[in-house]
Design a protein around this motif. Structure first.
Motif, PDB file in Angstrom:
ATOM      1  N   ARG A 175       0.841  -1.194   0.000  1.00 40.91           N
ATOM      2  CA  ARG A 175       0.000   0.000   0.000  1.00 40.91           C
ATOM      3  C   ARG A 175       0.883   1.253   0.000  1.00 40.91           C
ATOM      4  O   ARG A 175       2.044   1.227   0.422  1.00 40.91           O
ATOM      5  CB  ARG A 175      -0.900   0.006   1.241  1.00 40.91           C
ATOM      6  N   THR A 176       0.298   2.353  -0.454  1.00 43.85           N
ATOM      7  CA  THR A 176       1.046   3.609  -0.477  1.00 43.85           C
ATOM      8  C   THR A 176       0.730   4.496   0.727  1.00 43.85           C
ATOM      9  O   THR A 176       1.571   5.255   1.177  1.00 43.85           O
ATOM     10  CB  THR A 176       0.743   4.392  -1.761  1.00 43.85           C
ATOM     11  N   GLY A 177      -0.490   4.445   1.245  1.00 44.75           N
ATOM     12  CA  GLY A 177      -0.851   5.263   2.400  1.00 44.75           C
ATOM     13  C   GLY A 177      -0.168   4.768   3.656  1.00 44.75           C
ATOM     14  O   GLY A 177      -0.042   3.562   3.892  1.00 44.75           O
ATOM     15  N   VAL A 178       0.301   5.706   4.483  1.00 45.50           N
ATOM     16  CA  VAL A 178       1.038   5.374   5.700  1.00 45.50           C
ATOM     17  C   VAL A 178       0.107   5.495   6.904  1.00 45.50           C
ATOM     18  O   VAL A 178      -0.546   6.523   7.103  1.00 45.50           O
ATOM     19  CB  VAL A 178       2.262   6.298   5.873  1.00 45.50           C
ATOM     20  N   ALA A 179       0.051   4.440   7.727  1.00 46.28           N
ATOM     21  CA  ALA A 179      -0.740   4.457   8.954  1.00 46.28           C
ATOM     22  C   ALA A 179       0.132   4.927  10.115  1.00 46.28           C
ATOM     23  O   ALA A 179       1.367   4.979  10.013  1.00 46.28           O
ATOM     24  CB  ALA A 179      -1.296   3.077   9.244  1.00 46.28           C
TER      25      ALA A 179
END
Length: 528
Positions: free
Chosen positions: A189-193
């Motif tokens: 995934r590209t989004g960072v949590a």
């Protein structure tokens, strides 16, 4: 990899091998890649298998929020072992006694933790230098343990106890109901949590494993701290963040602006009750809806919660609810005789968690609750914490909520104190917002307009910080000890009837009861 390998183990192995050069965990400003996690995890898995006894490997980990501990966690699971969660922050004497009783074949941790608390005859493995060395294959010939994690509960009302979370239960929580057939992501995934929940709590386990199962990179924070959390939010602009009520109130009453939280579309909140007024105030300040949830370690995660769609349609009429059943869970409210109650009536909540499969039996909680005709659940307090004052029932959450409505109050905790005449009375510990000022007389006057006379605490202690568990809940045991200590000044006791006056003096924590600093963590809930 053999098809007999559990789907959770297979998923973790597939993600670690997906794109070794892709970023996985940011910690203290440095990124570790998936490939950098895979080698150490494989070494821990091999070490786990060598310490198996009769095909079982309960491996203790002195858990802290670092990449090494995350990797050790993945390694034990990759071997099909059982992670036995050990909290090194509970104090050396208690932790050592815990380890003696557990009698584990191996304990992993940082060198300082191992030296301080592990008995001399217990084998240990140091996590120092974990990211160097040869790299065996991960997830090969795993053991067949049914239990993935022997998890500590939060210990809010008493000593923490351990709950066994099976591989199926954990896979259901972090992958979904179709975990046996759902394929692994084709790309990271590209989004960072952002993960600031402690690994010693179910919220931390859930969030970390969910990120790994989704191949989602994440920032790992040692704990919730406003400045570092806000910096991570500004840098990575996550769509969703999780905040327990205490952390949410810190953000709400901070100098942060809408621009600081730009990109955040939703906040999830669990582990403790959140006042609807706080959720409304958060939305008013930041324009971000807060989705509350209901979960427990015993359930392996959440069983009820809000979705964005429900929030848009129902919040105005259902505010204060913790949402509707999710993840295949079933909910019902029962009377004292065990019979199911109709919608709208108050009773004890029973849950059949989806994480336990379609044939899960009913688990009786100690939570007082009601369900409405639309399936929305309200948690009204804990039956085992109800305070009976001269025949009148006082629910601590009602008193806590009234105190937290005061403009100066950041958080509150309410417990019972024995009373020779009335049986017991409510007493309260209050933590103020930064720069705010009030005293017990003012708070008592404030409560008299909002509560019945018998609900008003007989003593209110204003302290620098409320002691909290690793999950961010008030440590009610520590709060009770504070009020039980005869050295603590202040307070007054009832002399007649239910109408009483509270203490006029501010008091500090009792000797030896220093508050826990910064131990706030967030649960991780799905956002739909």
């Amino acid at each position: 990899m053999s098809t007999s390998v559990h789907p959770l183990i297979r998923r973790l192995a597939e993600v670690l091998a997906l794109r070794p050069e892709a970023p996985a965990i940011e910690f203290d400003g440095h990124w570790h890649t998936w490939g950098e996690l895979a080698g150490p995890a494989a070494r821990i898995a091999a070490l786990t298998r060598t310490h198996a006894v009769d095909g079982r490997a309960p491996i203790g980990i002195l858990l802290r929020n670092t990449p090494a501990h995350v990797t050790a966690f993945l390694g034990v699971l990759g071997a099909g072992g059982t992670v036995v969660a050990i909290n090194p922050s509970r104090g050396e004497e208690r932790t050592r006694a815990d380890l003696i009783e557990l009698d584990l074949p191996l304990v992993l941790g940082l060198p300082g933790d191992l030296a301080a608390v592990v008995p001399d005859d217990t084998p240990t493995g140091s996590l120092a230098g974990l990211f160097t060395g040869p790299t065996p294959e991960y997830g090969v010939d795993p053991l067949t343990c049914d239990v993935a994690v022997r998890m500590l509960t939060s210990g809010t009302t008493g000593p923490p106890k351990r709950i066994d979370l099976g591989y199926d239960m954990l896979a259901h929580s972090v992958i979904g109901t179709g975990f046996r057939t759902l394929p692994a992501p084709a790309e990271p995934r590209t989004g960072v949590a952002i993960v600031n929940a402690p690994l010693v709590h179910i919220g931390g386990v859930y969030r970390v494993l969910q990120c790994v199962a989704e191949a989602r990179p994440f920032v790992l924070l040692p704990r919730f701290e406003l400045e570092s959390w806000a910096r991570a939010v500004r840098t990575h602009r996550p769509r969703a963040v999780s905040l327990v009520p205490a952390a949410l109130r810190m953000v709400l009453h901070s100098e942060l602006t809408r621009e600081d939280l730009a990109g955040v579309a939703v906040v999830t909140s669990g582990t403790a009750p959140l006042a609807a007024a706080d959720a409304d105030a958060f939305y008013e300040k930041f324009g971000i809806p807060v989705l509350t949830s209901y979960a427990a370690t015993e359930f392996g995660g959440g069983v009820a919660g809000w979705t964005l769609a429900d929030h848009r349609e129902f919040w105005a009429t259902k505010r204060g609810s913790v949402g509707r059943a999710q993840g295949g869970a079933k909910l019902r409210v029962i009377a004292d005789d065990g019979g199911a109650l109709p919608a709208g009536e108050q009773g004890l909540l029973e849950v059949a968690p989806g994480q336990l499969g379609p044939d899960a039996g009913w688990i009786r909680t100690t939570d007082l609750a009601r369900l409405d005709d639309d399936g929305f659940l309200w948690i009204l307090g804990r039956a085992d914490q109800a305070i009976i004052r001269g025949g009148f029932k006082v629910l601590p959450d009602d008193v806590r909520g009234a105190l937290e409505a005061h403009r100066a109050v950041r958080g509150a905790a309410v417990v019972a104190r024995p009373d020779p005449r009335l049986g017991e009375t409510p007493v309260a510990m209050v933590e103020l917002r930064s720069g705010a000022h009030t005293d017990a007389d003012d708070l008592t006057a404030f409560l008299r307009d909002r509560l019945a006379g018998y609900e008003v605490p007989t003593e209110i202690a204003v302290v620098p910080e409320i002691p909290r568990t690793p999950s961010g809940k008030p440590d009610l045991g520590a709060v009770r000890r504070h009020f039980a200590d005869p050295a603590v000044p202040g307070g007054s006791h009832p002399t007649a009837g239910a109408e009483v006056a509270a203490a006029g003096a501010q008091v500090s924590p009792a000797a030896g009861e220093a508050p826990v600093h910064g131990a706030i963590a967030a649960g991780g809930e799905h956002v739909r």
